[in-house]
Structures are given as structure tokens and as C-alpha cells.
Scaffold this active site. Sequence first.
Site, short mmCIF file in Angstrom:
data_model
loop_
_atom_site.label_atom_id
_atom_site.label_comp_id
_atom_site.label_asym_id
_atom_site.label_seq_id
_atom_site.Cartn_x
_atom_site.Cartn_y
_atom_site.Cartn_z
N ASP A 124 0.86 -1.17 0.00
CA ASP A 124 0.00 0.00 0.00
C ASP A 124 0.91 1.23 0.00
OD1 ASP A 124 -2.33 1.59 0.33
OD2 ASP A 124 -2.04 1.61 2.50
N ASP A 126 -0.31 4.99 1.10
CA ASP A 126 -0.59 5.93 2.18
C ASP A 126 -0.53 5.24 3.54
OD1 ASP A 126 -2.38 8.58 0.81
OD2 ASP A 126 -1.75 6.85 -0.37
#
Length: 336
Positions: A124, A126
Site C-alpha cells: 500500500d 498511504d
Amino acid sequence: MLLSQLAQAPTDWPAQLASAPLWELHIDALQGTSHPLTGGWLVLFGHDLAASQLRQLAPLLALEGVQACLYPVTRLAGVPLLLIGTDSFSSALAAAIKQESWAIDICHLAHLPSLAEPGLLVMDMDSTAIQMECIDEIARLAGVGEQVSAVTAAAMQGQLEFADSLRRRVALLAGAPVTILDQVAADMPWMPGLQLMVDTLKQSGWTLAIASGGFTRFAGELQQALGLDAIFANELAVADGKLTGQVAGEIVDADAKARVLTRLAAERGLAQAQTVAVGDGANDLKMMAAAGLGIAIHAKPLVRAQAAATLNHHDLEGVICLLGALACRQQRWDRR
């Protein structure tokens, strides 16, 4: 030897344990053995690694009927690490460990990927690759920070369906100048250990990709800076130099992230056991489930509970610890 006789500091253990190749961990003692256990793995790592964690762990092993043996302590990414082989993997033991409070990171896993072979890591972006939620920062600069942050928090905790929550947040950005994206990109704080993790895995022949519910503008910055193999993220629609409040194209949600990992592994002929997913939010869980090893980093409670491995005390250097741990099974206490 009695477990109470083991020195607190791991640096003292080689002198104490040099009389046997490996050591079985019992509830109150260590017993020398020459027979390794490889049915499951416990990985303990942290600068506070000490004998006290073995005394904390031993009753949990006894309660679940799991046999364990200690391999020699090493250091990975500058972090002291202890690999413990078990006779089997116990989901009950894994759950019991997560319910305890530890001064270090500890994971009980059915298998471990190896840096000795090519692999795939999909992360991922963020709050995983970077220490921020980009959409929250865009919203702050656009004057709608509180509204967007509230939706972001609910989505990451699994309280809202991700695609709908993303559309709701992006809609609040309508009319904001596109130059805001440049401001956010210029100030992205990388997660500590990101560069080291990427460099280490690339040297080992691994493929690295981002699969993010965030935006291509920022994932592209990371790809260029780090030399990542691929990025998958959402595209903010722009017209006349302003954000339209819409997402262009198909949204990268939890299902899309899982498909990315599966497809990249198939394209490279990699076994599932050599695939890793790293994330922090509820929309990363399907990607983690599709991977051979799912790692939650500074994650929400829902994600910590479901991920196979959790990093609570470490940043991305902790990934190196987990992926490098398997090499310890070649070592013996009496050969150091």
C-alpha cells in the site's frame, strides 16, 4: 539449563548456549538438542529483545502444546532477531500472542518467504510506504480537511465500503487547483526503512510494486525515486487546471489490490509462498490474504487481528527482518 539462568541480554547467549546445536524451549528450562523444528516459525525482533520475552512466551507454547527450538540470534537491518522453529503452526498460539503486550515485534507464521529466491512484494502507499494520507493533505490545502479526514478514518477501519468512500472524499475536492498535488508530492514523508527495504529486496531479485487506493500522482513519484517495477493507483480527473471531484477510470479497491498481486506473481512465475503484501488499512486485507505473507504495519485493530504478521514497534525495516529470518535456520549455536 533453567530459563531463569539465561542472561537477559542476547549478546550473552552465545557463550551460555555453545554446548548444543539448538535449544528446545520449555516452560521453565532450555534443553539442548540437535533436531531442528521446521513445522512453523516464531520470529522475535526488536532492540529490546531479551530473555524476558522467552519467559513470557514459554507458557503460551505449553498451553497450546507447541514444541519450539531456538536458532542463534542474528541482526537484520540493525535489529536483533531470534528465529524459533516450531513442530507445527498453531492458529491458537498466533491469536494468543496477539492478545499479549510485547516490548518487541513477535509473529507466529506457518511459513516464511526467503530472500534466497526471487519474490514479489506489493505494498500500500498511504500510511505504509509514506507517513501520510495524501487525500487528507490535499483536502487540508483545499480547505475541506475535517470533512475528508472523517471519511478516510471510517474507510480505513472498515466502516465504509472503500470505493464509495473514495468517491465521497474526491467529490469534496471539486474546484481545487491541480497545483495542490505538486505541493503534496513535494512534502511526502517516506516511511522509515522504505529505501533500505526496497534496496535489500531488489538486490535479492525481488519485484516491488505499489497497489494503492491513493493516487497515481504520488505513486509515480515513489516509482521514479525508488525504481519500483509497477504502480497501481487511482487517477484524479482534471479539467481547466482544477480537480473535477471525480476519479478517472476504474477504482483501485481491495479486490483490485488482490488481483494485482495475483497477476504480478503469475506473470513472473512466482509461487504464492514467495509473495508478500504490506498495508495498514481494511482495504489491504484481501491483498494480504492473497499473498503468501500479509504484513500489517502500524495498522488499525481490525487489520492487526487478521494479518498474519504485524509490525507494531518497527517501520519497514521490520519487513527485512521477517523476510531474512529464514536464513537463521542454517546456523547452530555450537558453530559460531
